[in-house]
Structures are given as C-alpha cells and as structure tokens.
Design a protein around this motif. Structure first.
Motif, mmCIF file in Angstrom:
data_model
loop_
_atom_site.group_PDB
_atom_site.id
_atom_site.type_symbol
_atom_site.label_atom_id
_atom_site.label_comp_id
_atom_site.label_asym_id
_atom_site.label_seq_id
_atom_site.Cartn_x
_atom_site.Cartn_y
_atom_site.Cartn_z
ATOM 1 N N UNK A 251 -3.542 6.620 -2.286
ATOM 2 C CA UNK A 251 -2.240 7.085 -1.950
ATOM 3 C C UNK A 251 -2.144 7.971 -0.839
ATOM 4 N N UNK A 252 -1.735 7.302 0.201
ATOM 5 C CA UNK A 252 -1.944 7.655 1.682
ATOM 6 C C UNK A 252 -3.267 7.977 2.030
ATOM 7 N N UNK A 253 -3.649 9.197 2.004
ATOM 8 C CA UNK A 253 -5.163 9.395 2.626
ATOM 9 C C UNK A 253 -5.958 9.753 1.323
ATOM 10 N N UNK A 254 -5.298 9.910 0.225
ATOM 11 C CA UNK A 254 -5.882 10.441 -1.314
ATOM 12 C C UNK A 254 -6.551 9.092 -1.860
ATOM 13 N N UNK A 255 -7.653 9.398 -2.232
ATOM 14 C CA UNK A 255 -8.268 7.982 -2.968
ATOM 15 C C UNK A 255 -8.120 8.314 -4.561
ATOM 16 N N UNK A 256 -7.821 7.444 -5.299
ATOM 17 C CA UNK A 256 -7.516 7.407 -6.685
ATOM 18 C C UNK A 256 -7.969 6.159 -7.429
ATOM 19 N N UNK A 257 -8.114 6.246 -8.702
ATOM 20 C CA UNK A 257 -8.644 5.067 -9.463
ATOM 21 C C UNK A 257 -7.492 4.866 -10.611
ATOM 22 N N UNK B 105 0.848 -1.348 0.011
ATOM 23 C CA UNK B 105 -0.047 0.057 0.148
ATOM 24 C C UNK B 105 0.803 1.218 -0.092
ATOM 25 N N UNK B 106 0.825 2.361 -0.868
ATOM 26 C CA UNK B 106 1.184 3.558 -0.856
ATOM 27 C C UNK B 106 0.855 4.083 0.415
ATOM 28 N N UNK B 107 1.818 4.478 1.265
ATOM 29 C CA UNK B 107 1.417 5.422 2.359
ATOM 30 C C UNK B 107 1.858 6.620 2.379
ATOM 31 N N UNK B 108 2.862 7.037 1.595
ATOM 32 C CA UNK B 108 3.134 8.631 1.437
ATOM 33 C C UNK B 108 3.720 8.810 -0.056
ATOM 34 N N UNK B 109 3.747 10.018 -0.347
ATOM 35 C CA UNK B 109 4.407 10.501 -1.525
ATOM 36 C C UNK B 109 5.303 11.745 -1.115
ATOM 37 N N UNK B 110 6.519 11.607 -1.407
ATOM 38 C CA UNK B 110 7.284 12.820 -0.962
ATOM 39 C C UNK B 110 8.269 13.232 -2.288
ATOM 40 N N UNK B 111 8.608 14.455 -2.223
ATOM 41 C CA UNK B 111 9.516 14.840 -3.369
ATOM 42 C C UNK B 111 10.807 14.337 -3.440
ATOM 43 N N UNK B 112 11.128 13.882 -4.686
ATOM 44 C CA UNK B 112 12.345 13.245 -4.934
ATOM 45 C C UNK B 112 13.445 14.176 -4.279
ATOM 46 N N UNK B 113 13.494 15.290 -4.531
ATOM 47 C CA UNK B 113 14.453 16.096 -3.953
ATOM 48 C C UNK B 113 14.887 16.124 -2.547
ATOM 49 N N UNK B 114 13.665 16.075 -2.010
ATOM 50 C CA UNK B 114 13.712 16.219 -0.282
ATOM 51 C C UNK B 114 14.146 14.688 0.148
ATOM 52 N N UNK B 115 13.709 13.694 -0.475
ATOM 53 C CA UNK B 115 14.088 12.359 -0.276
ATOM 54 C C UNK B 115 15.603 12.135 -0.262
ATOM 55 N N UNK B 116 16.354 12.645 -1.352
ATOM 56 C CA UNK B 116 17.647 12.302 -1.754
ATOM 57 C C UNK B 116 18.264 13.111 -0.708
ATOM 58 N N UNK B 117 18.024 14.178 -0.084
ATOM 59 C CA UNK B 117 18.562 14.959 1.032
ATOM 60 C C UNK B 117 18.452 14.272 2.304
ATOM 61 N N UNK B 118 17.612 13.556 2.620
ATOM 62 C CA UNK B 118 17.496 12.616 3.923
ATOM 63 C C UNK B 118 18.410 11.565 4.053
ATOM 64 N N UNK B 119 19.074 11.829 5.239
ATOM 65 C CA UNK B 119 20.239 10.651 5.435
ATOM 66 C C UNK B 119 19.481 9.121 5.718
#
Length: 148
Positions: free
Chosen positions: A126-132, A47-61
């Motif tokens: 997509x986390x709390x967002x419903x999608x199709x 299940x997709x729990x979160x979506x994060x920006x790639x740039x922010x993700x890459x900066x995270x240790x």
C-alpha cells in the motif's frame, strides 16, 4: 467573592489545557473505526501507490487529478484502524485493515481491480506500507498492514 474568582480561574485554566491538548494531538496519529478512502492504483502494474481521503479526493479538480495521477485508476475503500497523513497521502499504522472495493472504481471509466490471482496470505504493498491479504471475496479485497 474570592471563591468565585478562584472558580473562574480554574475554569479558564481547564479550558486552555483542553484546547492546547487537542491542538497538539491533532497533528499526530489518528485512530478511526472507519474512514472512506480512495486507493490510487497504477494502470499497468495494478499496484496501490497511494491512499487518500475520499473527502480530499472529491475536492480535487479533474485537471489536478490528471496532472498528479495521469496513468492511474481509483478505487473506493475503507480504512479501519490508525493512520497519519503525509501531505495528502494516508500512511496506515500497524495492524490497520484496508478494504478495497475492487468493483467500485471512482472514475467514469469502469475497470475492475485485478484481484482474482490474489489469495489470503499474499504480501501486498500500500504505497510504502507492507500488508498481507486477509480475504478476497467477490468485489472486496481485505488486507491488514504489517509494517508502517
């Protein structure tokens, strides 16, 4: 001389208005043609729990990633449409398209997103967002948000 002073005041007022307007609009919903994202997926349930920006993700240790998302896998994706940020998490707007590259995991462990049992028309979270689901091609799952 009076005309030049009036011209200068008008320019200063115009610049100030533009700066204030851009500052106010910055914290609201953003609309983009394409934004590179990482989809954080639970290892067990897929299940997709979160979506994060790639740039922010890459900066995270790596240590912080393990602390925040210990039992997750990370897939590259694209977001096309509107979104807003809730802390570091993206909340897609209505009718936003998200493409999950199911064969492009962002991690040294190579696993695939289990998408073979997902068909167009299926509901998707997509986390709390419903999608199709719009399409499911080899290596690419395309979904469109329904409710933010």
């Amino acid at each position: 001389m009076m005309m030049q002073l009036l011209d200068l005041r008008l320019k200063i007022l115009l610049v100030t208005a533009i700066v204030l307007c851009s500052g106010i609009c910055f914290g609201q919903e953003r609309i983009t043609k394409e934004t590179k994202v990482i989809l954080v997926v639970d290892n067990k349930s897929d299940v997709v729990e979160h979506i994060v920006l790639l740039a922010n993700f890459q900066k995270t240790e790596e240590k912080q990633l393990m602390k925040n998302y210990g039992h997750h896998k990370f897939f590259l994706g694209l977001l096309k449409g509107s979104y807003h940020l809730n802390k570091n998490t993206i909340v897609p707007g209505k009718n936003t398209t998200v493409v999950i590259y199911t064969d492009k995991q962002f991690s040294p462990i190579e696993e695939f997103f289990q998408s073979e049992n997902i068909s167009p028309g299926d509901e998707f979270n997509l986390g709390e967002t419903k999608a199709k689901v719009i399409a499911n091609k080899k290596g690419e799952l395309v979904i469109k948000t329904q409710k933010p």
